[in-house]
Design an enzyme around this catalytic site. Structure first.
Site, PDB file in Angstrom:
ATOM      1  CG  ASP A   1     -21.488  -0.136   5.001  1.00  0.00           C
ATOM      2  OD1 ASP A   1     -20.732  -0.171   5.691  1.00  0.00           O
ATOM      3  OD2 ASP A   1     -21.451   0.690   4.241  1.00  0.00           O
TER       4      ASP A   1
ATOM      5  CB  THR B   1     -18.990   1.507   1.380  1.00  0.00           C
ATOM      6  OG1 THR B   1     -18.655   1.288   3.678  1.00  0.00           O
ATOM      7  CG2 THR B   1     -20.170   1.227   1.349  1.00  0.00           C
TER       8      THR B   1
ATOM      9  CG  ASN C   1     -15.488   4.429   0.723  1.00  0.00           C
ATOM     10  OD1 ASN C   1     -15.375   3.325   0.043  1.00  0.00           O
ATOM     11  ND2 ASN C   1     -16.107   4.305   2.056  1.00  0.00           N
TER      12      ASN C   1
ATOM     13  CG  ASP D   1     -20.281   1.954   7.892  1.00  0.00           C
ATOM     14  OD1 ASP D   1     -19.107   0.700   8.397  1.00  0.00           O
ATOM     15  OD2 ASP D   1     -20.056   3.110   7.913  1.00  0.00           O
TER      16      ASP D   1
ATOM     17  CG  ASP E   1     -19.068  -2.668   3.672  1.00  0.00           C
ATOM     18  OD1 ASP E   1     -19.317  -3.071   4.639  1.00  0.00           O
ATOM     19  OD2 ASP E   1     -19.151  -1.404   3.216  1.00  0.00           O
ATOM     20  CG  HIS E   2     -16.248  -2.501   5.662  1.00  0.00           C
ATOM     21  ND1 HIS E   2     -16.729  -1.981   6.287  1.00  0.00           N
ATOM     22  CD2 HIS E   2     -16.808  -2.092   4.888  1.00  0.00           C
ATOM     23  CE1 HIS E   2     -16.933  -0.961   6.197  1.00  0.00           C
ATOM     24  NE2 HIS E   2     -17.478  -1.136   5.478  1.00  0.00           N
TER      25      HIS E   2
HETATM   26 ZN   LIG Z   1     -18.801   0.057   4.839  1.00  0.00          ZN
END
Ligand SMILES: [Zn+2]
Ligand SMILES: *[C@@H]1O[C@H](CO)[C@@H](O)[C@H](O)[C@H]1NC(C)=O
Ligand SMILES: *[C@@H]1O[C@H](CO)[C@@H](O)[C@H](O)[C@H]1NC(C)=O
Ligand SMILES: *[C@@H]1O[C@H](CO)[C@@H](O)[C@H](O)[C@H]1NC(C)=O
Ligand SMILES: *[C@@H]1O[C@H](CO)[C@@H](O)[C@H](O)[C@H]1NC(C)=O
Ligand SMILES: *[C@@H]1O[C@H](CO)[C@@H](O)[C@H](O)[C@H]1NC(C)=O
Length: 466
Positions: free
Chosen positions: A39, A75, A96, A199, A246-247
């Site tokens: 993440d 996420t 989320n 993350d 995811d990012h």
């Molecule tokens: Zn995330």
């Protein structure tokens, strides 16, 4: 970043001279697939940390210069795009948090993981599609992997507890060991495996922090452990490994003199609002009271130069986000560096995501290695929406309708693999193919804002909203 912009780094044909003496798999056998998500792994996190395992993996397989996530860069929405191939407005997991604008219920990230109707909103993710076509699948902590879809659950699923410690490296290894037995003993065909780092550390300390660098080193050790485990389990010649995220992550300028604070906007009052979703990084949604929509919009549209407020119908189509019944009549996002504060300032993270998915800080990673992938290939950036079609191809299953395009990532596969879908996936190990000696330069032209690291702290759910 658009599909048409995806170019291969090299003419790969030369790389793939038939392997001499390479073992050919038995007819009709199907390669297994492991999708691992770390993440919030920003695309350039490897550039200031020694990452020998990621480097080796790039030589042995495929690396994207970066991957562009879907908007909104959060996420659960972005993870669901990876496993459905749909833009967020088309799969419906738009946040989320589960929320209901009528009952006003809002649930945090972890609770939302267990809300079946939040996820099962008309789209069927790859686990279910694969199972319908006779395969067995597993999900280890992967968002969306622990609810049923149209009545069907993932064959083997694990969900983390509410106060899960996402950064315990020892536990990471135990989880990887479990996943390996799922492949070897339970004969699963597809497993998705999720790690909540880097993350959490990026949020807490900021993407430029020493803590983040140390966490990236931990991720790299884990990549090494995964690849060793694949070898030890005898799966190397029949398991494809994809490592994605995811990012990215952007530093929050907590000392900015022009914070985005709703409670300071003139002409705006929460009395006009029926339902609000604010204080969640750089995104917000508002449902104005009956008859107040125009008034609220007028008060907000030029309220702050870093804040972009839209009526739902005017939200930029290129985000592929607002065209969903779950999106409220007004929605907004702020510029990198700024979060949106509502009634009170309660956000204290040093790093955030959720920004424009074209911002360089939001770009993330895609890596792949295994019998079906070319070796030493670096590809130009592409959108994460295309990964799903690739995974279906690797598994030899017919995909659901989706927004991706197989032709984008097909060139990452060996010629043996990228034949027609109807044939079983005969693959050859590519040990005989040397790594590409001239990978593409990884310089980029994007305007990545350099931001200052702020103070610190951590807040209740916000800290763990991933
Ligand atoms: Zn995330
Ligand atoms: C939202 O809440 C209202 C009021 O409690 C309820 O009637 C409605 O069914 C809920 N909507 C969804 C989609 O759960
Ligand atoms: C998706 O969720 C919305 C409410 O959030 C609901 O109104 C709609 O019926 C759901 N659609 C499907 C196909 O589940
Ligand atoms: C969710 O995960 C737990 C284990 O963590 C498992 O017992 C349960 O069956 C899973 N539920 C679904 C619907 O996948
Ligand atoms: C952060 O905000 C302060 C005060 O507004 C400003 O002086 C500084 O340049 C900003 N830092 C960055 C990296 O944008
Ligand atoms: C607030 O409303 C007043 C009166 O309509 C107007 O003159 C003023 O420009 C508005 N301020 C902002 C920041 O929109």
């Amino acid at each position: 970043m658009r599909r048409s912009a995806v170019l291969l780094a090299v003419a790969c044909a030369t790389l793939l001279a038939p392997g001499i003496g390479a073992p050919v798999q038995r007819q009709g056998s199907r390669n297994k697939l492991l999708l691992v998500s770390f993440d919030g792994f920003r695309w350039d996190y490897e550039q200031d940390v020694d990452t020998p395992n990621l480097d080796t993996m790039a030589l042995d397989g495929v690396k994207a210069r970066y991957m562009t996530p879907a908007f909104v860069t959060m996420t659960s929405p972005c993870h669901f795009t990876l496993v459905t191939g749909k833009y967020i407005e088309n799969h419906g997991v738009v946040h989320n948090m589960y929320y209901n604008t009528t009952s006003k219920v809002k649930l945090p990230y972890h609770a939302t993981l267990g809300i079946q109707r939040w996820w099962d909103n008309g789209s069927v993710p790859i686990w279910i599609t694969a199972q319908r076509q006779g395969l067995k699948t597993g999900s280890f902590f992967y968002p969306g992997g622990n609810v049923t879809y149209q009545g069907m659950a993932v064959t083997l699923s694990r969900k983390e507890g509410i106060l899960h410690n996402y950064k315990d490296e020892k536990e990471w290894r135990a989880n990887i060991d479990t996943v390996m037995t799922w492949f070897t003993k339970e004969d699963l065909d597809l497993v998705t495996l999720y790690f909540g780092e880097p993350d959490s550390t990026g949020h807490k300390f900021g993407p430029d922090s020493q803590e983040r660098k140390e966490m990236v080193a931990q991720v790299d050790r884990t990549v090494g452990y995964i690849r060793d485990s694949i070898r030890r389990s005898g799966l190397e010649s029949r398991l494809n490994l994809i490592i994605a995220s995811d990012h990215g992550m952007s530093t929050v300028n907590k000392s900015a003199s022009d914070l985005v604070e709703f409670h300071k906007f003139p002409n705006f009052t929460f009395k006009d609002i029926e339902f609000e979703l604010l204080d969640y990084g750089p995104n917000g949604m508002l449902l104005p009271k009956e008859g107040k929509a125009d008034k609220v919009y007028e008060a907000l549209k030029d309220a702050h130069p870093r804040l972009h407020v839209y009526k739902k119908e005017s939200f930029p189509k290129s985000f592929h986000y607002a065209n969903n019944p779950r999106i409220t009549p007004l929605l907004m996002y702020s510029d990198p560096g700024y979060v949106i504060h509502g009634r009170l300032n309660v956000q204290f993270n040093n790093g955030e995501h959720g920004f424009d998915n074209k911002a360089m800080d939001m770009q993330t990673i895609f890596r792949a290695v295994g019998p079906s992938f070319k070796r030493g290939l670096e590809v130009e950036p592409f959108e994460s929406v295309h990964v799903y079609e690739l995974m279906c191809k690797l598994l030899g299953i017919v995909p659901e309708a989706n927004d991706g395009d197989l032709s984008i990532l097909l060139p990452t596969l060996t010629p043996e693999t990228n034949g027609p879908l109807s044939t079983p996936l005969p693959t050859r190990t590519s040990e005989t193919n040397g790594p590409l000696s001239t990978p593409l330069p990884t310089s980029h032209s994007g305007g990545r804002p350099s931001l200052v690291t702020g103070l610190l702290a951590a807040v209740i759910l916000l800290a763990k909203v991933a």
